[in-house]
Every structure is written in C-alpha cells, then in structure tokens.
Design an enzyme around this catalytic site. Structure first.
Site, short mmCIF file in Angstrom:
data_model
loop_
_atom_site.label_atom_id
_atom_site.label_comp_id
_atom_site.label_asym_id
_atom_site.label_seq_id
_atom_site.Cartn_x
_atom_site.Cartn_y
_atom_site.Cartn_z
N ARG A 110 0.83 -1.20 0.00
CA ARG A 110 0.00 0.00 0.00
C ARG A 110 0.86 1.25 0.00
O ARG A 110 0.53 2.24 -0.64
CB ARG A 110 -0.93 -0.01 1.21
CG ARG A 110 -2.00 -1.09 1.14
CD ARG A 110 -2.87 -1.09 2.38
NE ARG A 110 -3.63 0.15 2.50
CZ ARG A 110 -4.79 0.37 1.89
NH1 ARG A 110 -5.31 -0.56 1.09
NH2 ARG A 110 -5.44 1.51 2.06
N HIS A 124 0.22 -16.69 0.03
CA HIS A 124 -0.32 -18.00 0.38
C HIS A 124 0.61 -19.12 -0.07
O HIS A 124 0.73 -20.14 0.62
CB HIS A 124 -1.69 -18.18 -0.25
CG HIS A 124 -2.75 -17.29 0.32
ND1 HIS A 124 -2.81 -16.97 1.66
CD2 HIS A 124 -3.80 -16.66 -0.27
CE1 HIS A 124 -3.84 -16.17 1.86
NE2 HIS A 124 -4.45 -15.96 0.72
#
Length: 417
Positions: A110, A124
């Site tokens: 971000r 993941h």
C-alpha cells in the site's frame, strides 16, 4: 515430465487470468493477538525502504524460516536426538522474523502503490511451504520423535488444516478465523522453541508431578484442542453452504470436490507409513514429512488459484508421482529400497512445486504487466506508474495469519504510512 508439462502450454487460461484480475479478497478475523501486534508491525514497516518489493519481503522471511528449520533437522532428523539449544533459539528467531515480515508485506504494498492479486497468491504460496517446516520444527523441538504416531498426526494435521482453510474460502469466498488461530499458533511454537533453548529439549520428556505424563504430552493436548476448534469452524461450512449457485463453491462446483486432492495426499502418506516393512517414517521422519509436505503445498497452491480464478480444481497432479511410486513399490514387496523413492519424492515434489509456482507467477506478471521482486516507487504527488495503475486496488495481503489466508485484509487496511 514436469519439464514437458510446463514448456509448451500455459497453466492459466485467458479466462482464469481475467477472473484473477477481478478477484477481491474477503476476510473475517477475530484474532486475539493481531490487534496487540499492530503497533509493532506499523513501526517495522515504517523502517522498511520504499524500494523494497512486498514479495521480496515475503520470500526473504520464508527463506530464513526454512533455513533455520533445516539446521534444526540436521541435528535431530527424527525428533529423537536432542538438538543443541542454539538451534532451537535460531528456529524461534527465524519464525518470529518470518511472522513479522509476513505481516508487513501488505502494508508495504500500500505504501508503494504496488498492490495486486499476485501479492495474495504469492503470500499464500509461501505460507503453504512454511506450514510444513514450522510444524516439523515444533515437533522436533519438543522431542515428539519418541512418539512417531503423534509426530505424524501433528504434522499432517497442520498441513491438512491449512488446506481446509483454503477449501473453506473456495466454498464461501471469505476467509474466516477464530479468536485462537494462526498468529496465536505461531507464537505458541516460538514459545516452545524458547523453552527448549532455555532449559534444553530434554525438558519436554520429564514427567509432570502427580499427573505422571511428560511435558510434551501436555503440548499435544493443547495443540490437539486447537486443531479441534479449527475443525469445528471448518465443518460449519457444510451447514452454511457455498456462495455459488444452489450452495456450490465460488466456481460453481461441489463443496466436497476439494476433498479429493487432499485425500490423494494424506491417505497414501498414512498407508505408506503404516505398511512400510523398512519403517520408513520412523527411521526418516523429517524427510518423509518434507516430501509429502511439498506435495501438499503444490495441491494447496492449485486450490488457492482455483479460488482466485473461480475455476474448477484439477484432481490429479504430477507431484503425486512420488507417492504413487512408493505405494506401488510396497505393493510389489519393495523391489526398490524405500529410502531411494522417498528421496525421489522429496526432490521431485520440490522441483515440481517451484517450477509450477514460478510459471504461474510469470504468467500473472505478464498479464498484469508488473514485476515480481521489483517495484517502480511513485513519490507522493507523482503520476502512478502504468504497470501498477492497471492492477486491482486490493492490498498484497501480507499477514502472519495468512498461513491460513487470515486477517491480512484488515492489516492491509491499516492507516497507510
């Protein structure tokens, strides 16, 4: 074979890549520790250079975690020999660093305007590998090698529950986590390593006064209780149904369909371990868990991709070649030494997993026109880079809870730095 599998065709279809671009991450978490750790993560990401890519942060943490665990395994390959105390301390440090870096990669994305669906997938994927090594290191540190059946149960439960978390997401479209989940489990394992480092791994074999059981049995009770809670939460999925049409999965498939790939990994692992005339699991526990762990990681990655691309999951996979050969070898009375095939399973599964992940990342990077480990940082007030402007506005989803894909979304939505 794996070389042929990936050389002449793409893994992801054009439709899957389009669905991936449209993917929106959804998560619900009630973790107890996450809010307490937010100040630490916010401070840590503020010290991170803006040129450092989020995925690079994730992979560095994974490498440290794997290397420290491999050092521990070298001194206690079966969890029977007491490893040096410093190896346990090293594992605690490696896991803490991985947990911290895994929690700030989304925040870094971000900060640098480089958020993309690839971040969630990459995170993941790293977690699927880390789960194998974290579970194994905890078992070795508390000397579970003295109880091979418990060692098998604990490691494969961790691997299976990680898969089930993504199974639940594939069905409902939302990651759900309880109050005691991945972050809490990670710090519990760190505590186990620190106790072993301070008092010696042998402390877990001493008897508890009055009760008469060893301390590592106490650890087993608590961990099994945590597994039970996660299983109960997972089973609620079947009563609630899926988010697809007529209660199906996000891809419109049966909610039970992901059970087949998991069964094809866990069931052969159990059968081969129990029927081995050469006591393959007992004599080579760490190699066995890593070998089947890499196969499980490959299958889990395919499930994550199926969820993010809203596609049907393939049941058969090249990574199952090793377990199949082990099974057939036992059927024909072990005409080949089992340890040879076990090492083949580990090497084959590892290279197949890495090649698959590399190819998928390459295809996604080409589709989104981004780099995996490099970012073009855009200063405040400047025009956003075209490569990042074309990407979804979701975060990179780095989080300690992402071992199950957990409360990353909430962390990534914290106040930007």
């Amino acid at each position: 074979m794996a070389l042929l599998a990936y050389r002449d065709k793409h893994i992801l279809s054009a439709q899957q890549l389009r669905k991936l671009s449209e993917h929106k991450y959804s998560c619900f978490s009630a973790s107890l520790l996450d809010p307490l750790l937010q100040p630490w993560w916010n401070w840590l990401v503020a010290q991170t250079p803006l040129w450092l890519a989020p995925n690079l942060i994730t992979i560095v943490g994974l490498i440290l975690n794997v290397v420290t665990t491999l050092i521990l395994i070298c001194y206690s390959p079966n969890g029977v020999e007491a490893p040096p105390r410093w190896t346990c301390l090293l594992c605690a440090l490696g896991l803490f660093i991985y947990q911290s870096l895994d929690s700030i990669d989304g925040k870094q994305a971000r900060r640098t305007n480089t958020s993309s669906p690839l971040g969630e997938l990459f995170d993941h994927g790293c977690d699927s590998i880390s789960t194998v090594f974290v579970a194994l290191s905890a078992c070795i540190s508390c000397q579970l090698g003295h109880y091979p059946n418990w060692l098998f149960f604990q490691c494969f439960c961790a691997i299976a529950l990680f898969y089930c978390a993504h199974w639940q997401t594939y069905v409902s479209g939302t990651m759900r986590f309880g109050r005691i989940d991945v972050t809490e489990a990670q710090f519990s394992i760190i505590a186990i390593h620190l106790v072993s480092a301070a008092l010696g791994p042998e402390i877990w074999l001493t008897k508890i006064p009055i009760v008469g059981l060893s301390w590592n049995y106490t650890i087993l009770v608590f961990i099994t209780f945590g597994y039970a809670l996660n299983i109960i939460n997972f089973l609620k999925m079947f009563t609630q149904g899926g988010s697809g049409k007529n209660g199906s999965s996000v891809a419109g498939t049966s909610v039970l369909s992901p059970s087949i790939p998991l069964t094809l990994v866990v069931l052969p692992a159990l059968m081969i371990a129990q029927k081995s005339p050469q006591n393959l699991f007992t004599e080579h526990a760490s190699v066995y868990i890593m070998a089947f762990g890499m196969v499980a990681a490959k299958v889990t990655n395919k499930l994550v991709i199926a969820h993010m691309t809203k596609a049907e999951m393939e049941y058969l996979d090249w990574s199952l070649l090793g377990p199949s050969l082990l099974f057939l070898n036992q059927y024909f009375n072990c005409i080949v030494p089992e340890i040879w095939l076990l090492w083949f399973t580990l090497i084959w599964g590892t290279q197949d997993l890495l090649r698959y992940c590399a190819q998928v990342c390459l295809e996604i990077c080409q589709h989104l026109r981004i780099d995996l480990f490099r970012i073009p940082y855009t200063p405040k007030g400047a025009t956003q880079h075209p490569a990042t402007a074309s990407v979804s506005s979701q975060s990179n989803f780095g989080s300690s809870a992402d071992k199950n894909g957990g409360s990353a979304h909430r962390k990534s939505k914290s106040k930007p730095h």
